[in-house]
Design a protein around this motif. Sequence first.
Motif, PDB file in Angstrom:
ATOM      1  N   ALA A  83      64.766 -31.319  64.302  1.00  0.00           N
ATOM      2  CA  ALA A  83      65.777 -32.075  65.042  1.00  0.00           C
ATOM      3  C   ALA A  83      67.165 -31.852  64.443  1.00  0.00           C
ATOM      4  O   ALA A  83      68.152 -31.675  65.170  1.00  0.00           O
ATOM      5  CB  ALA A  83      65.423 -33.562  65.025  1.00  0.00           C
ATOM      6  N   ALA A  84      67.257 -31.841  63.110  1.00  0.00           N
ATOM      7  CA  ALA A  84      68.546 -31.626  62.451  1.00  0.00           C
ATOM      8  C   ALA A  84      69.090 -30.236  62.748  1.00  0.00           C
ATOM      9  O   ALA A  84      70.291 -30.060  63.000  1.00  0.00           O
ATOM     10  CB  ALA A  84      68.398 -31.832  60.942  1.00  0.00           C
ATOM     11  N   ALA A  85      68.222 -29.235  62.725  1.00  0.00           N
ATOM     12  CA  ALA A  85      68.653 -27.861  63.008  1.00  0.00           C
ATOM     13  C   ALA A  85      69.180 -27.739  64.439  1.00  0.00           C
ATOM     14  O   ALA A  85      70.179 -27.055  64.693  1.00  0.00           O
ATOM     15  CB  ALA A  85      67.497 -26.894  62.774  1.00  0.00           C
ATOM     16  N   ARG A  86      68.529 -28.414  65.373  1.00  0.00           N
ATOM     17  CA  ARG A  86      68.998 -28.366  66.773  1.00  0.00           C
ATOM     18  C   ARG A  86      70.366 -29.033  66.912  1.00  0.00           C
ATOM     19  O   ARG A  86      71.227 -28.556  67.664  1.00  0.00           O
ATOM     20  CB  ARG A  86      67.974 -29.037  67.689  1.00  0.00           C
ATOM     21  CG  ARG A  86      66.696 -28.228  67.888  1.00  0.00           C
ATOM     22  CD  ARG A  86      65.879 -28.773  69.047  1.00  0.00           C
ATOM     23  NE  ARG A  86      65.395 -30.124  68.779  1.00  0.00           N
ATOM     24  CZ  ARG A  86      64.231 -30.406  68.210  1.00  0.00           C
ATOM     25  NH1 ARG A  86      63.421 -29.420  67.824  1.00  0.00           N
ATOM     26  NH2 ARG A  86      63.850 -31.661  68.018  1.00  0.00           N
ATOM     27  N   LEU A  87      70.576 -30.137  66.204  1.00  0.00           N
ATOM     28  CA  LEU A  87      71.872 -30.818  66.260  1.00  0.00           C
ATOM     29  C   LEU A  87      72.983 -29.937  65.693  1.00  0.00           C
ATOM     30  O   LEU A  87      74.093 -29.886  66.241  1.00  0.00           O
ATOM     31  CB  LEU A  87      71.791 -32.134  65.480  1.00  0.00           C
ATOM     32  CG  LEU A  87      71.041 -33.273  66.180  1.00  0.00           C
ATOM     33  CD1 LEU A  87      70.677 -34.366  65.180  1.00  0.00           C
ATOM     34  CD2 LEU A  87      71.893 -33.856  67.311  1.00  0.00           C
TER      35      LEU A  87
END
Length: 409
Positions: free
Chosen positions: A397-401
């Motif tokens: 999720a952090a990488a997508r953000l």
Amino acid sequence: MSSKRVRILAMGTRDDVQPYLSLATHLKQEGFPVSVGTTNDLRSFVESYDLRCVTTGRPLQEVVRELMQREGRQNARRVFFQALLDTAYQLSENTDVLVYSSATTLAAPHIAEKLQVPAIPALTQPYLTPTDAFPAQGMPALPLGPGYNTFSYSLLDSLSWFFTRSLINKWRRKSLGLRAYRGARTPFVGQRQSGAPILYGFSPLVVPAHWEENVHVTGYWFQPAPQNWQPSRELEQFLEQGPPVLIHPGSMPPTSIRRIVRSFTEALQKSGIRAILIQNGVFPAEELPENVLVSEPVPYEWLLPRVSAAVHYAGSYISGACLRHGVPSLTIPYRVDQPFWAARIAALGAGMEPLSYRKLDAQTLMTALETLRTDQALKQRAVEVSKQLQQEEGAAAAARLIGAYLKQL
């Protein structure tokens, strides 16, 4: 594949850096050329995850020792911050995007200004972003309500800047070639208002709170053990005898080391509890009983499913790992964010009330260990929390953000 080179600036201990390797792996899967900037002593650890590592020529500890010899121990705090700032800058060169950890919040916004690159805070502790749920770390928990809690973050930020401003401005002029920072806002407030996402690598289940709109609590950042990693035969044989208790004492306060070591050694000798003790450089292995195996650090994702309980210092990463794997905890926090995580584990019912290292003795530890091993309600609650955390994919999720933000630039 993106052409933007991402540097993750992650400094500290192995446990401090570990979550950023998961974040780096997921950014790599998103198509970013990613590298991890850390100190030289962690190079092989980073590279074991098939990640590119950028290091300085010497470990941070060595630089600090040299500066102390030159400038005296009375200047220890200033010397440490000076070494941290210089090392962070060296680790940040030749990149297009700077993603930075909690340990480098003092340096990263200024480095990003120098390099003219976007900076994204990726933090593993609730740090400097206001919430009304609890006060800022290091500020007293006063019964003054949500308003005080929110205000405490501004107060802590202002105090931090007041005490570091002279050192940082000198570093800006001398090392970065920038003018002194004289903005009406502190540097981190400027970062908060830059439009970049602020990422937190812990679970909203563990830290329920309301945050500013650009703050994202993604879930913990975990990943499996490196593909080529293998446990020692000695460790495998010890585990074959049944699940032991994991003991990870962490970096203990220098003034209390002897008493803490003596308390653990005596408690383990008298209780006969089988335990794996993660060596931190101060436990004399020859004085520990045969029921204790002293081990080098082992990937938590591999080890925790094989233990019955854990005694640890309540750092962010090991706390989250124990919660994720349903391992009940006995915590002995020392400093900084550790009391916060110890309190959260106890509040969730997945661990016992923390023990004070200042009052620790063998009998207290023996009694607590027995409760930790036999309290079935504690174990059941730890499993319930684990089931919820297992559903989170925080690093992805952090990488997508990060990817979504960079596409907007």
